[in-house]
Design an enzyme around this catalytic site. Structure first.
Site, short mmCIF file in Angstrom:
data_model
loop_
_atom_site.label_atom_id
_atom_site.label_comp_id
_atom_site.label_asym_id
_atom_site.label_seq_id
_atom_site.Cartn_x
_atom_site.Cartn_y
_atom_site.Cartn_z
N GLU A 34 20.40 15.45 -19.60
CA GLU A 34 20.20 14.02 -19.83
C GLU A 34 19.53 13.43 -18.60
OE1 GLU A 34 23.38 10.82 -21.24
OE2 GLU A 34 23.24 11.03 -19.07
N LYS B 30 19.22 10.38 -17.16
CA LYS B 30 19.91 9.51 -16.21
C LYS B 30 20.90 10.29 -15.37
CE LYS B 30 22.50 5.22 -15.62
NZ LYS B 30 23.14 4.05 -16.27
N CYS C 277 13.92 5.77 -26.44
CA CYS C 277 15.13 6.50 -26.09
C CYS C 277 16.16 6.31 -27.19
CB CYS C 277 15.68 6.01 -24.75
SG CYS C 277 17.29 6.72 -24.33
N ASP D 78 9.36 4.96 -24.35
CA ASP D 78 8.85 6.12 -23.63
C ASP D 78 7.38 6.29 -23.99
OD1 ASP D 78 11.36 6.88 -22.48
OD2 ASP D 78 11.95 7.70 -24.43
N HIS E 112 12.20 13.06 -25.38
CA HIS E 112 10.83 13.56 -25.20
C HIS E 112 10.65 14.96 -25.80
CE1 HIS E 112 11.74 10.65 -22.08
NE2 HIS E 112 10.50 10.60 -21.65
N GLU E 113 11.58 15.85 -25.46
CA GLU E 113 11.48 17.23 -25.91
C GLU E 113 11.52 17.31 -27.44
OE1 GLU E 113 13.88 17.12 -21.99
OE2 GLU E 113 13.70 15.93 -23.82
#
Length: 279
Positions: free
Chosen positions: A85, A87, A186, A193, A225-226
């Site tokens: 993660e 953060k 997100c 993003d 993102h992935e």
């Protein structure tokens, strides 16, 4: 052995750590999202690749207590059971600010150990001096720019894979396509993003207008993102059936980190880790 964090940091109000704490790292199981993409009978992933992370705010203390600064590159294998993660990664890196290391090499080894443990796979780490990073410059992704197309967009179609098609009457071609219009959100915080994306393939010509509309449709979706890159890869593979396919996205940084996933189904070299203008 460090304890694995069982509490996500995204969307939570958190205090910045004052001491080194690898327990801040929070793993996310890749299998959860991939179960939505893969057929139940699929035993192996339809792609391989890496997630390239860049950290721009890395600091620690040398043996005498003097602060040091650098950048860092992290390469996570796409077949790792877990990812980190973002953060929690940021908080973990900040926990190093007051930790003493005898050398950058010692720090790199500690980073490699902690990240490999939490992702359950070997992670590559490279500490980069600012003066070295300055020589890399800024380069945009190469390829035919999809954004040149003047088209109408139906924003009610949220990344509809039905927009994707290939000309089955045409001979196979090798093509590289680029767009700077990829945006997702997100899934936890809803924050935007932003990314540029490069799609290389060998196969029947892909309809460029449909592909651009499909990519723009991610503006409404909430995915990491992935997961976005894997969704795009699998959708193109299913709808357009290229013989070879590689998808690479470079996301703009947040919290001093950028994430750049790469997926391919052939023996393609890893893409160069060179930032673009928006990173």
């Amino acid at each position: 052995m460090a304890l694995i964090n069982s509490r996500p940091q995204l969307g939570q109000q958190t205090a910045y750590p004052t001491h080194y704490d690898p327990g801040l790292l929070f793993p996310i199981d890749r299998a959860t999202q991939r179960a939505k993409l893969l057929q139940p009978t699929q035993k192996t992933l339809p792609f391989f690749g890496v997630d390239i992370w860049n950290a721009y705010e890395l600091s620690w203390l040398n043996a005498k207590g003097k602060p040091q600064v650098a950048l860092a590159e992290f390469i996570f294998p796409a077949d790792s059971p877990k990812m980190v993660e973002s953060k929690s990664f940021k908080l973990y890196l900040n926990s190093l600010n007051n930790e003493r290391f005898n050398s950058a090499e010692e720090l790199g080894l500690q980073l490699k150990t902690d990240l490999s443990l939490v992702t359950e796979a070997p992670v590559q780490v490279r500490i980069i001096k600012p003066e070295e990073a300055a020589t890399h410059g800024i380069h945009e992704l190469t390829g035919d720019l999809l954004d040149r197309l003047d088209l109408d967009v139906d924003h009610s179609l949220a990344a509809d894979a039905a927009l994707l098609s290939a000309d089955i009457t045409a001979a196979p071609i090798e093509q590289c396509l680029v767009s700077h219009l990829l945006k997702s959100n997100c899934p936890v915080t809803g924050q935007p993003d932003w990314a540029s994306i490069q799609i290389r393939y060998f196969g029947r010509p892909i309809n460029e207008a449909g592909l651009l509309r499909y990519l723009i449709g991610f503006r409404q979706l909430g995915e990491f993102h992935e997961d976005c890159v894997e969704t795009i890869f699998c959708a193109i593979k299913e709808r357009c059936a290229p013989e070879k396919l590689a998808v690479f996205a470079r996301y703009t940084r947040r919290g001093g980190l950028d994430i750049n996933p790469f997926r391919a189904d052939y023996n393609a070299a890893w893409p160069a880790n060179v930032r673009h203008a928006r990173q």
